[in-house]
Write an enzyme that holds these catalytic residues in place. Structure first.
Site, PDB file in Angstrom:
ATOM      1  N   GLU A   1      86.235  50.961  15.605  1.00 32.02           N
ATOM      2  CA  GLU A   1      86.675  50.404  14.333  1.00 32.02           C
ATOM      3  C   GLU A   1      88.181  50.323  14.140  1.00 32.02           C
ATOM      4  O   GLU A   1      88.667  49.451  13.440  1.00 32.02           O
ATOM      5  CB  GLU A   1      86.061  51.224  13.185  1.00 32.02           C
ATOM      6  CG  GLU A   1      84.558  51.074  13.032  1.00 32.02           C
ATOM      7  CD  GLU A   1      84.177  49.665  12.636  1.00 32.02           C
ATOM      8  OE1 GLU A   1      84.466  49.260  11.506  1.00 32.02           O
ATOM      9  OE2 GLU A   1      83.610  48.954  13.490  1.00 32.02           O
TER      10      GLU A   1
ATOM     11  N   SER B   1      48.831  20.545  20.129  1.00 30.10           N
ATOM     12  CA  SER B   1      48.784  19.181  19.590  1.00 30.10           C
ATOM     13  C   SER B   1      49.349  19.046  18.192  1.00 30.10           C
ATOM     14  O   SER B   1      49.430  17.934  17.665  1.00 30.10           O
ATOM     15  CB  SER B   1      47.346  18.659  19.611  1.00 30.10           C
ATOM     16  OG  SER B   1      46.918  18.446  20.943  1.00 30.10           O
TER      17      SER B   1
END
Length: 910
Positions: free
Chosen positions: A207, A478
């Site tokens: 950090e 399909s």
């Protein structure tokens, strides 16, 4: 005045010689002269007795020497002459007496020389470097003063009281029934000296690598973030650990505006001066959110590894530190690649900082985390809904996880409680003998807005946290055909266009022939509507070859299928659903069809409101028109035929207009039904997950030999939609628009194939553009395998079907049973069956002329073969023999006891 005249005898009005003193200039920029008519100060070294020089008002400065308080002389007489001729002072001189530029008396000093005196044209308006430098210094001093004042006024507030955090409540769409809550704090505070140093080092490497050296802020980080933001890049912050600590520990909220960031930076500097770095780091580690519902490093260690913070090793500490900026997204269970990337970044940073040896770093392996078990708040099917609510807010709004858990909001979702119960009940109608690893997904959208009305992502979020609707994928099968249908209509074709429907026929772009139809079924020359209703693969493969596979992808993406969908590639087979979208993606795409081409954005959050009032977020997004309405009308008409007479007839039980499409993937790995009414779109998908997490063939259940889209998916869809549509008006779809022109095939001659072999005849007919069907027939005249004839003959449409009749030779026929018949009847029966009859006669007990038997008798024989009748000629004649006379026989002569001669046994003597 003659040369050599002593100074004392000079006219006091005569200027002193050049070079006797320096020029005076204004305070900022440019040279100046004293006011006209004003006596100048005497030179520093004026000879004794000399009169002080002065310049009378209105006197010309041409040729005068410049000294303290005097006017500047031109560099040469020629220059002065030229300058005078042009009406301006020579270079380096003073303006003419009587005012100078702008009529101001010469020599008056100005605080800021702008516009510049003694300059003309553009140079008059260009500021001098002294002016620019003075202004910059002035602005800098003001900024410094402002910062110093703001810093002096900044005070360290009391830490934010988490005990006063408010709960966020989530409601169903009515805004009254509670779905769940957020905001339960899960934190265990630990002393800073109990946190291992390698844990602290990992967080610093992740950090803020200058944490122990910086004054609470990082000027370079702030400048970099500011530059990126001004360029329009993704919003960045340049926050140090101390700034994040100030934000979360004291402010209790995330600041995003520049003013707030400035105040945060000042507080961070003051904190860095007032508190020890180790105290700041410890408080920071105990405060921030780490994901998995954990606040503070202690609960994070237990959430990810099941151990306390004191037991974390370097690899585990680096993983936790790496995900701090975005714990929900970078958790290894959600994004393992990103988590490992951040893990490597942290470890490399520790090496750079000198807190980890390179050799030790090389020996580390990416650690495994434990399974995350959520609280009972997310138990059951509604857990998937609450998780989606949270994800949408965090991804689509400025609200952070920390704020969602602590600030307190009122969240109203789009989920209708009645429809949600109907969805759960519909899934429960599946037979109990289904495979335990079968997954079911159901999601329902409002056609007009895209709001999620109900969603079934699984039976229990706590035990099975993967959402079947939003996270799982299944081959579309399909259900992808409507996208090719839209591309077909957009290219100018019609629903009345006709194509061959022969299973396995050769199609451009398909290797080893074309695709097979379901069950190997063959269709004739059929329309696009019929091919849609019956889901004929070969017809849609031809349509996709005509429009191009990329056109199918383009339509799918416009409808709402993500561009990065797995398997979404421009290949001929994409029309059959080789890609694997999320069920929510398919629901969104079909919802575009239901909304007549208006693409909506699915959302589960209607609004997020502050408890004090005001709206923080709204989920609805504008609808975008992506297809023409007439194309949508024809597409919907074709899909209504799927329900009315095609593969999705199970949905007819809805009893109102409905359109949809079934889908069954290769190897039966998934089964779909996606359908819609004018108001609601619903997608249902079934798929089965193997032990390795991949999909596998669905195990048949419920008495079905195969699970197709028209079976249980269509039945579950109907079971849900019947109660879902209760109370809604029965609306018709827009009428069929009949866009485009049909591709009417030409009439051509049918090749004569009689006498050809079957393969040769088939090739000849297919080369002429016909589909071929085959029947067989016995023939005594045509050899086996040779074509007897075709039907029809003459002419027919290209693409229509021609049936060829192939000889199988004479074959075998039953031999009539004729025993007991008279000869004439037997002969007639056999000849009628196609046999040749011969007769032999034989005496027997049967009446003359009666068939005793046949050869062969019964069974089967080739037609035209010979059957022999055995016919009775009647019983044989009886002949009586004539008796002949005989003489008595003479007694035998005893020849003396032949040993073989039998003798009468002697009787025992009593």
């Amino acid at each position: 005045m003659a040369p050599g005249t002593p100074p004392s005898s000079r006219d006091p009005r005569t200027p002193p010689p050049a070079g006797n003193g320096p020029q005076r200039r204004s305070v900022i920029g440019g040279g100046g002269t004293p006011p006209a008519g004003r006596r100048t100060a005497p030179p520093a070294q004026t000879p004794a007795g000399a009169a002080p020089a002065w310049t009378p008002s209105g006197a010309s400065a041409t040729g005068a020497s410049a000294h303290s308080g005097g006017t500047a002389a031109p560099r040469s007489a020629a220059a002065g002459t030229r300058a005078a001729a042009k009406g301006r002072p020579a270079k380096g001189g003073t303006p003419a007496a009587g005012g100078g530029k702008g009529g101001r008396p010469p020599g008056r000093r100005r605080l800021i020389d702008y516009p510049r005196e003694g300059r003309s044209g553009i140079r008059r308006w260009l500021p001098s470097w002294r002016l620019i430098l003075g202004l910059l210094l002035t602005v800098l001093l003001l900024i410094v003063a402002t910062v110093l004042v703001a810093y002096a006024r900044t005070t360290i507030p009391a830490p934010d009281d988490f005990a006063e955090a408010q709960t966020t409540t989530v409601y169903y769409s009515d805004g009254e029934q509670v779905m769940g809550t957020f905001g339960e704090q899960n934190r265990v505070l630990v002393a800073g000296d109990t946190i291992p140093e390698h844990v602290k080092d990992a967080v610093v490497a992740a950090e803020d690598r200058t944490f122990y050296e910086n004054p609470g802020i990082s000027p370079t980080g702030i400048a970099r973030a500011l530059w990126n933001n001004l360029q329009g890049g993704r919003q960045q912050g340049g926050s140090t650990i101390t700034q994040q600590y100030a934000e979360r520990y004291y402010a209790g909220t995330t600041t995003t505006d520049y003013r707030g960031k400035a105040q945060e930076a000042l507080l961070a500097v003051k904190l860095a001066q007032a508190q020890d770095k180790d105290e700041i780091l410890a408080n920071y580690l105990n405060t921030i959110y780490y994901g998995r519902g954990s606040y503070g490093i202690e609960t994070a260690a237990r959430a990810y590894f099941g151990i306390g913070v004191t037991e974390l090793d370097v690899a585990q500490a680096a993983l936790i530190a790496g995900i701090i900026p975005s714990p929900n997204n970078w958790d290894p269970r959600n994004d393992p690649e990103r988590a490992e990337e951040r893990w490597n970044y942290v470890l490399d940073g520790m090496v750079v900082m000198g807190t980890l040896e390179q050799s030790a770093r090389d020996a580390l392996t990416f650690p495994e985390t434990i399974e995350y078990v959520r609280s009972d708040t997310l138990a059951g099917p509604q857990g998937y809904l609450l998780d989606m609510v949270q994800r949408e807010i965090l991804e689509q709004s400025a609200i952070t996880q920390d704020e969602l858990d602590r600030v307190g909001y009122r969240i109203v979702t789009t989920i209708d409680r009645r429809l949600q119960d109907a969805a759960v009940a519909a899934v429960a109608t599946l037979p109990e003998d289904k495979s335990p690893n079968l997954r079911t997904a159901l999601v329902s959208l409002d056609s007009a807005t895209g709001a999620i009305l109900s969603l079934y992502g699984g039976p229990d979020f706590v035990t099975q946290s993967r959402n079947a609707v939003t996270q799982d994928r299944a081959q579309a099968g399909s259900t992808f055909k409507p996208f090719t249908l839209v591309a077909h209509l957009e290219s100018g074709n019609s629903l009345d266009s006709r194509y061959r429907g022969t299973s396995g026929m050769a199609i451009e772009g398909w290797p080893d022939g074309g695709p097979g139809n379901f069950g190997g079924q063959n269709f004739g020359n059929i329309t696009v509507v019929d091919a849609t209703a019956d889901s004929v693969n070969t017809v849609y493969a031809q349509m996709n070859a005509e429009v191009g596979p990329q056109a199918t992808i383009d339509v799918a993406v416009r409808a709402g299928i993500p561009q990065d969908t797995q398997g979404l590639e421009p290949v001929p087979s994409n029309v059959l659903g080789t890609s694997s979208p999320h069920p929510l993606d398919m629901a969104r795409a079909f919802n575009t069809l239901a909304n007549q081409g208006g693409r909506t954005t699915p959302h589960i959050v209607r609004s997020v409101e502050y408890l004090r009032g005001g709206t923080a977020y709204e989920g609805a997004k504008p609808t975008e028109q992506v297809f023409e309405a007439d194309v949508m009308a024809d597409t919907t008409y074709a899909l209504t035929q799927v329900v009315e007479r095609g593969s999705g007839t199970a949905a007819r039980d809805l009893g109102r207009p409905a359109a949809g499409k079934t889908g069954t993937s290769n190897d039966n790995r998934s089964a779909w039904f996606v359908g819609y009414t004018p108001q609601v779109t619903t997608a249902v998908a079934l798929y089965q997950v193997g032990e390795d997490g991949s999909t596998e063939e669905i195990t048949p259940f419920g008495g079905r030999g195969q699970i197709t889209g028209g079976s249980f998916p269509a039945e579950v869809w109907t079971a849900y939609m019947i109660p879902a549509m209760e109370g809604l008006e029965v609306l018709p779809f827009p009428g069929r628009a009949d866009v485009g022109e049909p591709n009417t095939p030409p009439i051509v001659s049918i090749p004569s194939v009689a006498g050809m072999g079957e393969a040769e005849a088939r090739a000849a007919l297919e080369a002429a553009g016909f589909a071929v069907a085959v029947t067989t027939e016995n023939s005594n005249d045509v050899p086996e395998g040779i074509v007897i004839g075709s039907n029809p003959s003459g002419e027919a449409q290209v693409g229509s079907t021609v049936t060829i009749v192939v000889s199988v030779g004479p074959g075998l026929v039953d031999v009539p049973a004729v025993a007991g018949l008279d000869e004439a009847g037997a002969r007639s029966a056999l000849e009628a069956a196609g046999f040749v009859v011969t007769v032999t006669r034989q005496e027997g007990t049967a009446a003359q002329g009666t068939v005793i038997s046949s050869n062969p008798s019964g069974g089967q024989a080739p037609p035209g073969s010979t059957v022999t009748l055995i016919v009775s000629s009647g019983p044989a004649a009886v002949v009586t023999p004539t008796p002949t006379p005989t003489t008595p026989a003479e007694p035998p002569v005893d020849d003396g006891g032949d040993e073989d001669e039998e003798t009468e046994p002697e009787l025992p003597v009593p």
